[in-house]
Scaffold this motif. Structure first.
Motif, PDB file in Angstrom:
ATOM      1  N   LEU A 119      -3.462   9.242  21.113  1.00  0.00           N
ATOM      2  CA  LEU A 119      -3.108  10.218  20.130  1.00  0.00           C
ATOM      3  C   LEU A 119      -1.393  10.288  20.036  1.00  0.00           C
ATOM      4  N   ASN A 120      -1.176   9.850  18.684  1.00  0.00           N
ATOM      5  CA  ASN A 120       0.327   9.901  18.561  1.00  0.00           C
ATOM      6  C   ASN A 120       0.519  11.272  18.051  1.00  0.00           C
ATOM      7  N   GLY A 121       1.972  11.471  17.897  1.00  0.00           N
ATOM      8  CA  GLY A 121       2.459  12.647  17.500  1.00  0.00           C
ATOM      9  C   GLY A 121       2.143  12.869  15.802  1.00  0.00           C
ATOM     10  N   LEU A 122       2.413  13.994  15.386  1.00  0.00           N
ATOM     11  CA  LEU A 122       2.140  14.300  13.946  1.00  0.00           C
ATOM     12  C   LEU A 122       2.837  13.324  13.156  1.00  0.00           C
ATOM     13  N   ASP A 123       4.008  12.820  13.458  1.00  0.00           N
ATOM     14  CA  ASP A 123       4.719  11.772  12.530  1.00  0.00           C
ATOM     15  C   ASP A 123       4.661  10.255  12.807  1.00  0.00           C
ATOM     16  N   GLY A 124       3.346  10.051  13.583  1.00  0.00           N
ATOM     17  CA  GLY A 124       3.154   8.787  14.004  1.00  0.00           C
ATOM     18  C   GLY A 124       3.821   8.224  15.110  1.00  0.00           C
ATOM     19  N   ARG A 125       4.713   8.933  15.696  1.00  0.00           N
ATOM     20  CA  ARG A 125       5.432   8.452  16.800  1.00  0.00           C
ATOM     21  C   ARG A 125       4.909   8.842  18.157  1.00  0.00           C
TER      22      ARG A 125
ATOM     23  N   LYS B   6       1.637  13.207   8.898  1.00  0.00           N
ATOM     24  CA  LYS B   6       1.431  11.821   8.291  1.00  0.00           C
ATOM     25  C   LYS B   6       0.022  11.249   8.407  1.00  0.00           C
ATOM     26  N   THR B   7      -0.283  10.549   7.267  1.00  0.00           N
ATOM     27  CA  THR B   7      -1.737   9.950   7.246  1.00  0.00           C
ATOM     28  C   THR B   7      -1.616   8.377   6.650  1.00  0.00           C
TER      29      THR B   7
ATOM     30  N   PRO C  87      -9.561   4.731   7.920  1.00  0.00           N
ATOM     31  CA  PRO C  87      -9.297   5.651   9.060  1.00  0.00           C
ATOM     32  C   PRO C  87      -8.744   4.885  10.519  1.00  0.00           C
ATOM     33  N   ALA C  88      -8.739   3.799  10.596  1.00  0.00           N
ATOM     34  CA  ALA C  88      -8.407   2.863  11.675  1.00  0.00           C
ATOM     35  C   ALA C  88      -6.787   2.787  11.773  1.00  0.00           C
ATOM     36  N   VAL C  89      -6.113   2.908  10.364  1.00  0.00           N
ATOM     37  CA  VAL C  89      -4.809   3.041  10.599  1.00  0.00           C
ATOM     38  C   VAL C  89      -4.185   4.370  10.354  1.00  0.00           C
ATOM     39  N   CYS C  90      -5.234   5.568  10.014  1.00  0.00           N
ATOM     40  CA  CYS C  90      -4.486   6.644   9.650  1.00  0.00           C
ATOM     41  C   CYS C  90      -4.381   7.458  10.940  1.00  0.00           C
ATOM     42  N   ASN C  91      -2.966   8.269  11.056  1.00  0.00           N
ATOM     43  CA  ASN C  91      -2.633   8.861  12.216  1.00  0.00           C
ATOM     44  C   ASN C  91      -3.290  10.217  12.229  1.00  0.00           C
ATOM     45  N   LEU C  92      -4.270  10.718  11.179  1.00  0.00           N
ATOM     46  CA  LEU C  92      -4.913  11.993  11.435  1.00  0.00           C
ATOM     47  C   LEU C  92      -6.205  11.460  12.028  1.00  0.00           C
ATOM     48  N   TYR C  93      -6.844  10.364  11.921  1.00  0.00           N
ATOM     49  CA  TYR C  93      -8.371  10.289  12.280  1.00  0.00           C
ATOM     50  C   TYR C  93      -8.390  10.214  14.092  1.00  0.00           C
TER      51      TYR C  93
END
Length: 327
Positions: free
Chosen positions: A190-196, A223-224, A237-243
């Protein structure tokens, strides 16, 4: 319960817990409290290793950490929740084990080198920081547990605790400390909201205590999949930060619908975020209710009971150890 059913783990009080803490650590603790004699401690002495120059905030973070634990689902009737610094035997065992630990073992500890390189804004060239794996060993070995729930990054520390136990046992011709097994915690993807990486210092997390009206703007700006410039662009979805948030929080029955909507571009990211906001509301509402019910007075009661139980075990361990080493 005998020591072979005991579990020990702790967390540093350095600020509010977020979703990464919940799914990476706390969710596992909640399961363990149902099957083991669990000791979970607020590691305030450990917080001093990096916050020694300004320790004033540590004490204030202690009640908040306990409230976050209880809100998440730790039950003080099923586990001992205690404060490390209130069990002075930890410091005494740390002193004894320091005498038995070769300096080279600490200098080659990978975390010592990594954190020294990363936290350049703080002077970590102190005896306390170099020796904190020994304090961690004391925290663990004090209660002679069956296992310690750890992430992969903590495995070197646990192995060092086992090495210290073996050396102590060898030099005292005893089997005083059982070697605790590692109970590997499943990695939280589970990354942060910004992908980091989700981190309090990055400001990219969702805190367990955060009101929903403060979370909603964060989700809307999340970020999505960067390839989806328009709603009509198919996504993955596999590369989306939200999924990954959906996989952990949303009703599993809805996941196929979310996947299909993204891949076929029948859903926009706004639609996906609306579902996540609904899922977060269902997930966080009971946590917020439990946290509101956990007053400062209740925290004091929880720690008093947990400290008492921990102190009884610790006092017995140290009495036996003193007799063993003839002190």
């Amino acid at each position: 319960m005998s020591h072979n059913q005991r579990i020990v783990s702790g967390m540093r009080p350095t600020g509010p817990l977020h979703l990464g803490h919940y799914f990476g650590v706390i969710a596992n603790w909640i399961k363990l409290q149902e099957a083991y004699d669990c000791f979970f401690f607020v590691a305030d002495w450990h917080a001093l290793t990096s916050e020694y120059a300004d320790p004033t905030r540590i004490k204030g973070f202690v009640p908040g950490l306990v409230k976050d634990w209880v809100a998440a689902g730790l039950d003080p009737d099923k586990c001992a929740i205690f404060q490390q610094s209130q069990i002075k035997e930890h410091a005494e065992l740390f002193l004894y084990l320091s005498m038995y630990t070769p300096l080279g073992w600490l200098e080659r500890c990978p975390t010592f080198k990594e954190m020294n390189a990363e936290l350049t804004q703080k002077d970590l060239n102190t005896h306390g920081f170099l020796g904190y794996p020994v304090l961690m060993a004391a925290d663990i070995l004090m209660y002679k547990p069956k296992a310690v729930p750890v992430g992969k990054d903590q495995l070197p520390h646990l192995e060092l605790a086992r090495e210290i136990a073996r050396r102590f046992n060898h030099l005292t011709s005893s089997e005083f400390f059982p070697e605790p097994a590692d109970m590997l915690t499943e990695e939280c993807k589970l990354n942060g909201l910004d992908g980091r990486k989700m981190s309090k210092s990055y400001g990219n997390s969702i805190k367990l205590s955060e009101p929903l009206d403060e979370i909603i703007p964060k989700i809307k700006g999340m970020k999505t999949d960067e390839s989806r410039l328009r709603k009509s662009d198919p996504g993955d979805p596999a590369v989306c930060n939200l999924y990954p948030y959906h996989k952990l929080i949303t009703d599993p029955a809805r996941l196929p619908e979310i996947q299909e909507g993204c891949k076929n571009a029948t859903w926009g990211c706004v639609d996906c975020k609306k579902v996540l906001i609904e899922s977060l509301e269902r997930f966080l509402t009971p946590l917020h209710e439990r946290r509101a019910a956990c007053t400062d007075e209740r925290v004091a009661e929880i720690l008093a009971a947990g400290n008492k139980k921990a102190r009884e075990y610790a006092a017995a361990t140290m009495a036996d150890l003193r007799a063993l080493v003839n002190f």
